[in-house]
Design an enzyme around this catalytic site. Structure first.
Site, PDB file in Angstrom:
ATOM      1  N   GLN A 274       0.838  -1.209   0.000  1.00 16.16           N
ATOM      2  CA  GLN A 274       0.000   0.000   0.000  1.00 16.16           C
ATOM      3  C   GLN A 274       0.867   1.250   0.000  1.00 16.16           C
ATOM      4  OE1 GLN A 274      -3.039   0.215   3.053  1.00 16.16           O
ATOM      5  NE2 GLN A 274      -3.706  -1.848   2.506  1.00 16.16           N
ATOM      6  N   GLY A 275       0.504   2.187  -0.859  1.00 17.62           N
ATOM      7  CA  GLY A 275       1.233   3.446  -0.895  1.00 17.62           C
ATOM      8  C   GLY A 275       2.434   3.421  -1.821  1.00 17.62           C
ATOM      9  N   VAL A 276       2.850   2.216  -2.234  1.00 20.29           N
ATOM     10  CA  VAL A 276       3.901   2.123  -3.244  1.00 20.29           C
ATOM     11  C   VAL A 276       3.234   2.315  -4.594  1.00 20.29           C
ATOM     12  CG1 VAL A 276       5.610   0.605  -4.292  1.00 20.29           C
ATOM     13  CG2 VAL A 276       5.287   0.594  -1.817  1.00 20.29           C
ATOM     14  N   GLU A 277       3.768   3.220  -5.375  1.00 21.28           N
ATOM     15  CA  GLU A 277       3.084   3.652  -6.597  1.00 21.28           C
ATOM     16  C   GLU A 277       3.054   2.535  -7.647  1.00 21.28           C
ATOM     17  OE1 GLU A 277       4.983   6.919  -8.452  1.00 21.28           O
ATOM     18  OE2 GLU A 277       3.112   8.016  -8.742  1.00 21.28           O
ATOM     19  N   LEU A 278       2.059   1.678  -7.595  1.00 17.27           N
ATOM     20  CA  LEU A 278       1.977   0.573  -8.544  1.00 17.27           C
ATOM     21  C   LEU A 278       0.816   0.760  -9.509  1.00 17.27           C
ATOM     22  CD1 LEU A 278       2.525  -2.421  -6.091  1.00 17.27           C
ATOM     23  CD2 LEU A 278       4.174  -1.506  -7.716  1.00 17.27           C
ATOM     24  N   GLY A 279      -0.332   1.185  -8.983  1.00 20.18           N
ATOM     25  CA  GLY A 279      -1.541   1.263  -9.790  1.00 20.18           C
ATOM     26  C   GLY A 279      -1.398   2.193 -10.975  1.00 20.18           C
ATOM     27  N   SER A 304     -15.901   2.161 -12.733  1.00 19.36           N
ATOM     28  CA  SER A 304     -15.424   2.089 -11.359  1.00 19.36           C
ATOM     29  C   SER A 304     -16.550   2.075 -10.341  1.00 19.36           C
ATOM     30  CB  SER A 304     -14.534   3.306 -11.057  1.00 19.36           C
ATOM     31  OG  SER A 304     -13.444   3.348 -11.924  1.00 19.36           O
ATOM     32  N   HIS A 398      -7.921   7.733  -9.879  1.00 18.82           N
ATOM     33  CA  HIS A 398      -7.991   8.005 -11.320  1.00 18.82           C
ATOM     34  C   HIS A 398      -7.710   9.475 -11.631  1.00 18.82           C
ATOM     35  CE1 HIS A 398      -9.199   4.015 -12.575  1.00 18.82           C
ATOM     36  NE2 HIS A 398     -10.088   3.969 -11.614  1.00 18.82           N
TER      37      HIS A 398
END
Lengths: 468, 468, 468, 468
Positions: A274-279, A304, A398
């Site tokens: 969580q919080g690691v920029e993956l999305g 969504s 988004h």
């Protein structure tokens, strides 16, 4: 006088003993590159002790002790800070100042970072740290462990994970029916948005007119970190059942029937990240991939969920009733119509109905609720903020990516989950590829939300007809 | 008034212009996680500009400007240091102090780190940074760029590379004749110790009774970072030609003929990774791999070159001649014997011979030189130090790994390279697996070198017969 | 009385003994599907005995004995033939006749076929049979073994190999510099047309603007059976050195520079597969592959050697001299010009020159020889026949595939090999994809050769100016 | 006058038209190697026409026409037979006779073989022929097509498939949870013995203490042809539910708990390969594989169903009742006990019970039936024959492989399927590896069955107590 407390005391002593042994001391600055790595066993001890703790509360306890007892040496920091200030006043040459700053930087590294660093080099060590952080987040959410030291340790871990899970080291993998059962089981289990019902359901989600991608770390191929599902359609879909329930038109894809890519689910498979920029990276990479496979594909949009909308609405109704004795979200005529349809006072009916989703069975109620719920939802998404950014986390995701809040869809998710969470409403965030950069900057910088005419109209209707 | 200088001025202006544009500004502390990544093009600009600079001097110039102009904001550091000191005096609560320290930590991050960070996320970005650091090291070696800022930037880059090339992300790959030509060409070109002469030479080095391994990063499989060559033999080899020239006993390995593993070459394939701890890990991993394949294998040793020995010896001879008018490294009787054999004054002969390696052609000279050169070499390896550690870099590497200085071998490398570099001498560093941990700690901590009786005897002979 | 003969007698007895033991008896018709496979060892015995024979003559001897001693049982064939004829006369029902025919079919299977069949099921068995047939072909060529039984066994083996190496089981593999050294070494060693000189030469042949493909059997991927080299060019190349010597225009291919695919070498890598239809399929498959990669590629042609042309020409010159006392292949004026240029009688000069390829050093001679050699070569390719088909095997191969004899090229291969073999001439066989089917049928059926105007003109010049 | 019949007439005309066009004519003997392959389209026409026939009856019709209309030219066969006989009488030289025989061999090849041969070279052609043969076998079983020509065509196809699916071209693949969903779905669907109930059931069958292997053809890896399931146990299992239902002892296999390998299911996944020797090879290969992985594994056995036993028993009871008015399979005391337990006449009760498997619910009945059913089953397996070989197909399979009929197990398969098919009985065929060769030869040659003492005792009891 014995019993659980004593047992707990024994456990705590074992924890302290472990930490004393396992957390490597910070070498003095001069020897920082000449210090041999601690024996493998030393860090492995921590890993096996920790893994042996079955209870999340026990794990929280150990992590709390680690955070509080093995952080930064504040005395060192103060000493080096003073030294930097003094040298600066003395206007000493650059080399001396730079070295003092480097000593200060070194003093600011918490001691537990060394432990994490050495664990990361063990076989499976990085994976262990991801799980450890997932535990830490869970423990924080459950308030099993608190305080600034713990928050700092969480931040340090997140920082380390962000370096290791940097986009340069992520592989995009596509899931198909030819992927391993192992992978499909993981993808299926991590699906948080629209739960997978069976293997045939899963087969459809990786079949024709569907794409399923995930990021894995290059050191652990085949292990999903974050998963994105895409439907390839002729236009922007307004209803999720059309995607996850209905059979695709045919077994073999016809490229000329594909004009739009709909991102209908994105799920983090490793909570420790969580919080690691993956999305954001995943969405960007998948768009590139799709453009390569379908050069003429021009329309990209999400479909969504709107988690929290029903809860927000019920909260508002409650507080308005308590404070004003009436509801100012619906117009008088709307309230009247609802009363007539249900034979009771609008407010009570509403609360009961929104809770039970019985209303969808009545065509008239569905028609009566459409206008007010649409404008309330538009406001919830567009107008409700947290520190200036969109309160709704999906919207925030988004919009950060530079998408436009494009269309709110009525009766878009009529599953129980969809009705409970968001009165069956869903929203499309559309990605105009040329504009995502500027949109993202505008949103992150000046916090301004780009929305379509439909959404802005609904917001205007809200401002005219509802009062907060 | 125009010409090169003007052109150079234009280039410098272009550099400044580029850096202004490409190096992302450091966001204020509060927005550090809410700042969108710079546009891809921004960092890609730097990459392509840099790659377009053909001359190492030009690259050095750009890197120097980056280091000097985009480092730490010293004012910020001072301000945050003062703040930390003040809060500490005020004995404020932990949360406040921790946040102040975090701000200080943030202030200590040089601005160019942001550029490197974003480049690392580009396709091929990490690879680019490895090459950039190789350039930087070369430029420093050539004194094209200097100063504390540059040294600091080098340190920052090394730190970043150390995180990315952490052992958890390295894959051990074995090279065989079934590996791709691409890989074998790279392995062949990076062989720094015993140059590869032809493809058949290379085929032998990956054939029976030989092993060749390398580490690659998991994001770029098939790209050697560091390469290790091993010979599987019946005992500890004392001569390198037996390994790289002679044909192995037969085409198919017989496991029962294998009792020892000789590491006869280790070469860094990416110069930009100097100082990143790869070699030590590679030796450890390969030992584990070999133990798995050959459970009864018990003897591990290097057969190592002694770069710098001849140069050190000639330097000593020269300075003794200059200072004392004679050489006190050889005994009188040794000098006499040499004079008789060569018909000239021992010193001159020696210098001439060591330079020309004519002496190996005379059996008598070879015999006469053995005793003095062996003891001088033992001293060079064991007694000569740099900051307390072994001066010879190969010795330092194996001693750090916990090996024992085990045997100095006469006439061990009779190739031109071997004779010029180290009078044909080589040395075995032996790995007793149970003792490498303590040995390493002893060497790194108390700087004490573990050596065999043979080596210690030679050192004693040196101390008795030679004077420095 | 002992010695080689006795030894040979011993070997022969050992052979007979082996064959008696190893060749499985043919089961009676009724039990043909109920007979257990022979013990693995039985067939493996044959394989190891055979493989132990170092001399090709010894192998030939064993194969001859196998062919002669373990063929068809002619008595059985006669008996079953008589039975079929009798049943036919009796006009018995279909079932009875069909079974009699099946018995006859069964009787016609030579006994050694069972041996080959069982060997094919061993690990590496098919590969062994390919090598065995290569030996057999070599032994026949060397006349070490002869006779109709041997020819029949060769046919049986070819038939079996044709089933196993059927196109459905062949994989097309592309060779690049990323292929294994093993594969590249094999491709390099099997190159029969334009020998590979070094690894850098090989690297170029698999680099940009070049393609190298081979067929492997699906059971042994990575093992080339037949190899095809292609150059991707702007037009139909007339000179082989432009392909195998010159560096390609640039490191990265530009698709728009590619308009033609030139097949410049096709080599069988397994001699045991002679006569198995591989080359034709490979050319067809590669054309499909190239069309997929380069949809606009429209021109396909070979650049082929003309093996045997010089030999044919020298033979003719010799026989005309012997029979007529003069040469009627060249016109009088041509002979005169040659005499003047060389200062000797044309015939002798010609023979000497064609043997020594000194003539290419003289521009005048090169010019003088062009017209006569071109027309003679055209005739050799177009007019010289074997059983009605083109005598030249390369011509026969491409004409069978349906190619057109398109252009004869002067000074096309100026390597020693090219000058010795075909006076430096080469020829393009062009593949017009729409016409290869009809061309192939026309050539195979009515033996008519499709040739371009250039070739037909040269043939006409031959008919006018030369006499055979 | 129109309707189905007319439509059918039209279809038949279309079939004849297709066959005329698609089946290539047999070239004359002299041109057999000089005839170009038919145009790809020609054979592809047949494939698409055939694939377009939805009804098995239509396919049968087409195959019947092909078999009858395009078989061997009997006139040619007679002519060549006569020629062979004549030459033999004339005592002509070997070469002439051999060629005549070869012509005769050529005449005996049915014309449709050419069609199959060319189809086999198309992409997916071999797979098509496997399906075609599956259709043919189904049509024969349904008596949709009959006659000697069809049987011959089936034999020809089987012969061709046997060459292509020869063991040298089969890959052994192991199925695990890391295999693709595609493969696991196929394995699951082809499981004929103990149907797979869910994905978790399937996961267990490929999990710890289980092995699942299949053969694929090397040209189509990942496509199961025949599948074998193995349980790794401590001894020879006597109950199938212990294997397919119960959870294995732990998640990680402990090698020292594994002493026996139990083959508990073997299923052909491609019905078109019936009669092609796959099962025997698969069992042998898997035994070798297991021996490699578990060198101390010494016990190999099947746990096999006994399909047909209940049916055989009910048939016997019926016919004895009809012919004798009573049952002589059970002893009088057995009948008496059954009557007492069920309160009715033994025969009727038996027939009812064996049909309904109600009896397993009564412990007393289970005890009463054990002795008679065990001995009857032993006789069914050991004594009932078809052409001298075991009537039961599973017994015949394992006995051909050389296994011993080792133990008949009571209450071994209490699933509905097991009770209906074989009264809950199962049998172990045990593989003593040193003896399978001789056992197989003895069974196939002299039809003698090797059985254990338990089985032989039961057979003796049958002979003493039951009458047929």
């Amino acid at each position: 006088s014995s019993g659980p407390a004593a047992a707990s005391g024994a456990l705590e002593r074992a924890m302290d003993e472990l930490l004393r042994r396992a957390v490597p001391p910070t070498p003095v600055y001069e020897l920082r590159e000449k210090t041999p790595a601690p024996a493998e066993g030393q860090c492995a001890d921590f890993v096996s002790f920790y893994s042996g703790l079955a209870e999340v509360a026990e794990r929280a306890e150990l992590l709390g002790r680690l955070a509080r007892g093995f952080g930064v040496d504040h005395g060192q920091v103060a000493e080096q800070s003073a030294s930097v200030l003094q040298l600066r006043q003395q206007q000493r040459e650059a080399a001396v100042l730079l070295q003092a700053e480097d000593r200060l930087r070194y003093a600011l590294v918490p001691r537990y970072r060394g432990l994490f660093h050495h664990i990361s080099k063990l076989d499976g060590g990085v994976r262990f740290l991801v799980r450890l952080r997932a535990d830490l987040l869970e423990a924080q959410a459950l308030r099993l462990v608190e305080g600034p030291d713990v928050r700092e340790m969480n931040g340090v871990l997140k920082g380390m994970l962000s370096e290791w899970f940097s986009s340069g080291f992520l592989n995009l993998e596509r899931v198909t029916w030819h992927s391993s059962c192992e992978v499909l089981q993981k993808v299926s289990e991590s699906e948080a948005v629209h739960p997978v019902k069976s293997w045939m359901d899963m087969k459809r989600r990786v079949g024709p007119y569907r794409r399923c991608y995930f990021f894995s770390h290059c050191s652990t191929p085949g292990e999903p970190l974050i998963v994105l599902h895409v439907a390839l359609t002729s236009d922007i879909t307004s209803n999720i059942q059309a995607i996850v329930k209905e059979c695709p038109p045919s077994e073999t894809e016809e490229k000329n029937k594909i004009a739009a890519a709909i991102f209908y689910s994105i799920s983090l498979a490793q909570q420790g990240l969580q919080g690691v920029e993956l999305g954001t990276f995943l969405v960007k990479r998948v768009i590139k991939e799709l453009q390569k496979d379908f050069p003429h594909l021009g329309t990209f949009s999400s479909l969504s969920p709107i988690p929290g909308f029903t809860k927000w609405l019920l909260g508002l109704l409650n507080s308005q009733m308590k404070e004003l004795g009436r509801n100012e979200l619906f117009t008088d005529s709307e309230c009247k119509e609802l009363s007539e349809l249900t034979g009771g006072p609008a407010n009570e009916t509403l609360k009961a109905f929104l809770g039970s989703h019985e209303w969808v069975k009545s065509e008239k109620l569905v028609r009566a609720l459409q206008a007010p719920l649409m404008r309330l939802c538009a406001w919830y998404l567009y107008g409700e903020k947290h520190r200036g950014y969109a309160l709704n986390p999906v919207a925030n995701f988004h919009l950060q990516n530079g998408a436009v809040m494009w269309r709110i869809n009525w009766m878009a998710d009529t599953s129980l989950k969809g009705l409970s969470g968001s009165c069956g409403l869903m929203v499309n965030y559309r990605y105009f590829l040329d504009e995502t950069g500027p949109n993202s900057t505008a949103y992150l910088g000046s916090k301004s939300i780009k929305a379509s005419e439909q959404v802005l109209n609904l917001v205007a209707q809200f401002q005219k007809n509802s009062k907060l």
